[in-house]
Each structure stands twice: as structure tokens, then as C-alpha cells.
Design an enzyme around this catalytic site. Structure first.
Site, mmCIF file in Angstrom:
data_model
loop_
_atom_site.group_PDB
_atom_site.id
_atom_site.type_symbol
_atom_site.label_atom_id
_atom_site.label_comp_id
_atom_site.label_asym_id
_atom_site.label_seq_id
_atom_site.Cartn_x
_atom_site.Cartn_y
_atom_site.Cartn_z
ATOM 1 N N ASP A 12 0.823 -1.214 0.000
ATOM 2 C CA ASP A 12 0.000 0.000 0.000
ATOM 3 C C ASP A 12 0.857 1.264 0.000
ATOM 4 O O ASP A 12 1.941 1.286 0.586
ATOM 5 C CB ASP A 12 -0.926 -0.010 1.228
ATOM 6 C CG ASP A 12 -2.044 1.002 1.097
ATOM 7 O OD1 ASP A 12 -2.409 1.342 -0.051
ATOM 8 O OD2 ASP A 12 -2.553 1.460 2.132
ATOM 9 N N HIS A 29 2.234 3.758 -9.021
ATOM 10 C CA HIS A 29 2.065 2.314 -9.255
ATOM 11 C C HIS A 29 3.260 1.761 -10.028
ATOM 12 O O HIS A 29 3.754 0.675 -9.746
ATOM 13 C CB HIS A 29 0.770 2.042 -10.034
ATOM 14 C CG HIS A 29 -0.474 2.346 -9.245
ATOM 15 N ND1 HIS A 29 -0.690 1.831 -7.993
ATOM 16 C CD2 HIS A 29 -1.554 3.118 -9.521
ATOM 17 C CE1 HIS A 29 -1.849 2.265 -7.523
ATOM 18 N NE2 HIS A 29 -2.390 3.055 -8.429
ATOM 19 N N LEU A 123 10.099 -20.880 -5.437
ATOM 20 C CA LEU A 123 9.275 -19.869 -4.768
ATOM 21 C C LEU A 123 7.927 -19.819 -5.473
ATOM 22 O O LEU A 123 7.870 -19.751 -6.703
ATOM 23 C CB LEU A 123 9.954 -18.495 -4.863
ATOM 24 C CG LEU A 123 9.111 -17.278 -4.479
ATOM 25 C CD1 LEU A 123 8.788 -17.291 -2.983
ATOM 26 C CD2 LEU A 123 9.850 -15.976 -4.833
HETATM 27 C C1 IPE Z 1 -5.328 -2.732 -0.267
HETATM 28 O O1 IPE Z 1 -4.996 -1.410 -0.385
HETATM 29 C C2 IPE Z 1 -5.377 -3.381 -1.622
HETATM 30 C C3 IPE Z 1 -4.099 -3.592 -2.302
HETATM 31 C C4 IPE Z 1 -2.922 -3.272 -1.839
HETATM 32 C C5 IPE Z 1 -4.215 -4.217 -3.586
HETATM 33 P P1 IPE Z 1 -6.127 -0.289 -0.517
HETATM 34 O O2 IPE Z 1 -5.434 1.011 -0.560
HETATM 35 O O3 IPE Z 1 -7.007 -0.613 -1.652
HETATM 36 O O4 IPE Z 1 -6.936 -0.485 0.819
HETATM 37 P P2 IPE Z 1 -7.799 0.577 1.607
HETATM 38 O O5 IPE Z 1 -8.671 1.249 0.595
HETATM 39 O O6 IPE Z 1 -6.837 1.511 2.235
HETATM 40 O O7 IPE Z 1 -8.540 -0.202 2.623
HETATM 41 C C1 IPE Z 2 -1.792 0.157 -3.305
HETATM 42 O O1 IPE Z 2 -1.482 1.506 -3.353
HETATM 43 C C2 IPE Z 2 -1.748 -0.455 -4.660
HETATM 44 C C3 IPE Z 2 -3.059 -0.882 -5.173
HETATM 45 C C4 IPE Z 2 -4.216 -0.752 -4.598
HETATM 46 C C5 IPE Z 2 -2.992 -1.511 -6.460
HETATM 47 P P1 IPE Z 2 -2.636 2.571 -3.353
HETATM 48 O O2 IPE Z 2 -3.014 2.861 -4.769
HETATM 49 O O3 IPE Z 2 -3.744 2.149 -2.476
HETATM 50 O O4 IPE Z 2 -1.900 3.825 -2.739
HETATM 51 P P2 IPE Z 2 -2.470 4.844 -1.692
HETATM 52 O O5 IPE Z 2 -2.868 4.054 -0.488
HETATM 53 O O6 IPE Z 2 -3.636 5.517 -2.337
HETATM 54 O O7 IPE Z 2 -1.342 5.769 -1.438
HETATM 55 MG MG MG Z 3 -4.140 2.447 -0.463
#
Ligand code: IPE
Ligand code: IPE
Ligand code: MG
Length: 213
Positions: A12, A29, A123
Site C-alpha cells: 500500500d 504504481h 518460490l
Molecule cells: C489494499 O490497499 C489493496 C491492495 C494493496 C491491492 P487499498 O489502498 O485498496 O486499501 P484501503 O482502501 O486503504 O482499505
Molecule cells: C496500493 O497503493 C496499490 C493498489 C491498490 C494496487 P494505493 O493505490 O492504495 O496507494 P495509496 O494508499 O492511495 O497511497
Molecule cells: Mg491504499
């Protein structure tokens, strides 16, 4: 063998990193993909057997279409470019999640990546894609009903997407948020959880090894 057999990660913080450094969530990303490569490399070195990466959640469909498309293009690109390197490194790829909603093109790439790596044993990388734990548990219970078997702990486990995978020893969530976001709720019952302040693109090899050690 490393006593840590299975590491699960909620990757995240890409969006915030992208906005801060590149004025674009999507470029965050892209930067996050580099961390994925670093963590795979370290996992091989440390002889981790299973690495489960939360890549796209069932809730992530609520994001803007442009971001969703960017994410899936990134994934397709990664799999097409890296398939040989995965094979050379003895990596087996498995998708956990519901593939129904994916385009034909993505379904084909996923199937191909899974089948080309299916005999590898160094892995196993489980990509959680359109994954949601509540959805997975419902799926499992539906399977149990279909098979007319007893509703038991063992049977729920044996009908999850992760049926062949031992439960994670460690969960890491980067990005300074302390929640599970519908990830592996059943499987994490006894997992040790590490919340990491750094955003995913800033998470480096030594951050990972420090947690594991
Ligand atoms: C969790 O992160 C999902 C992934 C890393 C794929 P999110 O950013 O989507 O989760 P929330 O919205 O903070 O709960
Ligand atoms: C997690 O990073 C990656 C995916 C959900 C694919 P986020 O896109 O949720 O990044 P933040 O949390 O908004 O910074
Ligand atoms: Mg996020």
C-alpha cells in the site's frame, strides 16, 4: 530451510508516493513495481517458499477507470516481459481471486503464466487479483454445499483459493495504515502482523530483511 515459509504483503502507498514525487498516482504504481522485483529477489535469496501479494482487491473496482486500466496494463506488461525470468528463477505463479471479470486478453496471459511456471518449486508467488476475503469465504461455503460435505473448519480451508498453501507466517502492510482491507481474513488467524510506515515504493530490501530477521 527458512523458518518463515510464507510472507503475505499488502503493498500500500503507491498512489500517495506518486502524488508526492511525480504528481501522478499512476506513476506511483509504476514505481511500486520496482519494489515488487526487489522483494521477489530477496525472497529467493532468503529461501521463502510462498509470497502472497495483494495486487488488486474486490474493492479496488471503485477507483477511477483510468487508474484501473493503468494497473491492469502494468500487470499485463510485467507478466509478458518477466515470464522468462520467472521461469529461470524457478518461480511458480498462482492467481488467487475471481478471474471472471477480466478481459479475454488478461485471462489468456494469466493462464499462460500459470501453466508455464506450474512445475517450478523454488518460490511460489500468489498474486491476489480481484481478491476479497469475504468473497473467497462465500465461494468456499458454496463449494461445500455443492459437494454436499460437512461445514467444518477443514472443509472451509480446503475450498478456499489458498487450499494448497500453508497459512502466512508474516503479514506486512506498508503505507502507514493499520487495517486488513479484506485480505486473507481466514488465513491470517495466527499470523504475525507488521505495519510499516514507509510507502510501498520506498520499501527497500533492508526493510524487508529486517522484518524477516
Ligand atoms: C489494499 O490497499 C489493496 C491492495 C494493496 C491491492 P487499498 O489502498 O485498496 O486499501 P484501503 O482502501 O486503504 O482499505
Ligand atoms: C496500493 O497503493 C496499490 C493498489 C491498490 C494496487 P494505493 O493505490 O492504495 O496507494 P495509496 O494508499 O492511495 O497511497
Ligand atoms: Mg491504499
Amino acid at each position: 530451510m527458512n523458518p518463515v515459509e510464507h510472507v503475505a504483503i499488502i503493498m500500500d502507498g503507491n498512489g500517495r508516493w506518486g502524488l508526492k514525487h511525480k504528481k501522478s498516482r499512476n506513476l506511483g504504481h509504476r514505481a511500486g513495481l520496482k519494489t515488487v522485483e526487489i522483494v521477489i529477489k530477496e525472497s529467493l535469496k532468503l529461501k521463502i517458499k510462498y509470497l502472497t501479494l495483494y495486487t488488486f482487491s474486490t474493492e479496488n473496482w471503485k477507483r477511477p477507470k483510468k487508474e484501473i486500466n493503468f494497473l491492469f496494463n502494468l500487470l499485463e506488461d510485467f507478466l509478458l516481459k518477466k515470464i522468462n525470468s520467472l521461469i529461470d528463477n524457478g518461480i511458480k505463479l498462482k492467481i488467487i481471486g475471481d478471474k471472471k471479470l477480466f478481459t479475454q486478453k488478461l485471462k489468456k496471459i494469466l493462464k499462460n503464466s500459470e501453466s508455464k511456471t506450474s512445475l517450478n518449486t523454488k518460490l511460489q508467488i500468489n498474486l491476489a487479483l480481484n481478491y476479497g476475503s469475504k468473497n473467497e469465504i462465500i465461494h468456499s461455503i458454496k463449494e461445500i454445499n455443492k459437494k454436499k460435505i460437512k461445514l467444518s473448519e477443514k472443509n472451509i480451508k480446503m475450498n478456499l483459493f489458498t487450499k494448497d498453501i500453508p497459512e502466512p507466517d508474516i503479514l506486512i502492510r506498508t503505507g502507514d495504515t493499520k487495517r486488513l482491507s479484506n485480505f486473507l481474513l481466514w488465513q491470517l488467524a495466527y499470523t504475525e502482523i507488521f505495519f510499516e510506515k514507509k510507502l510501498w515504493p520506498d520499501f527497500k530490501a533492508n526493510d524487508y530483511t529486517k522484518i524477516l530477521k
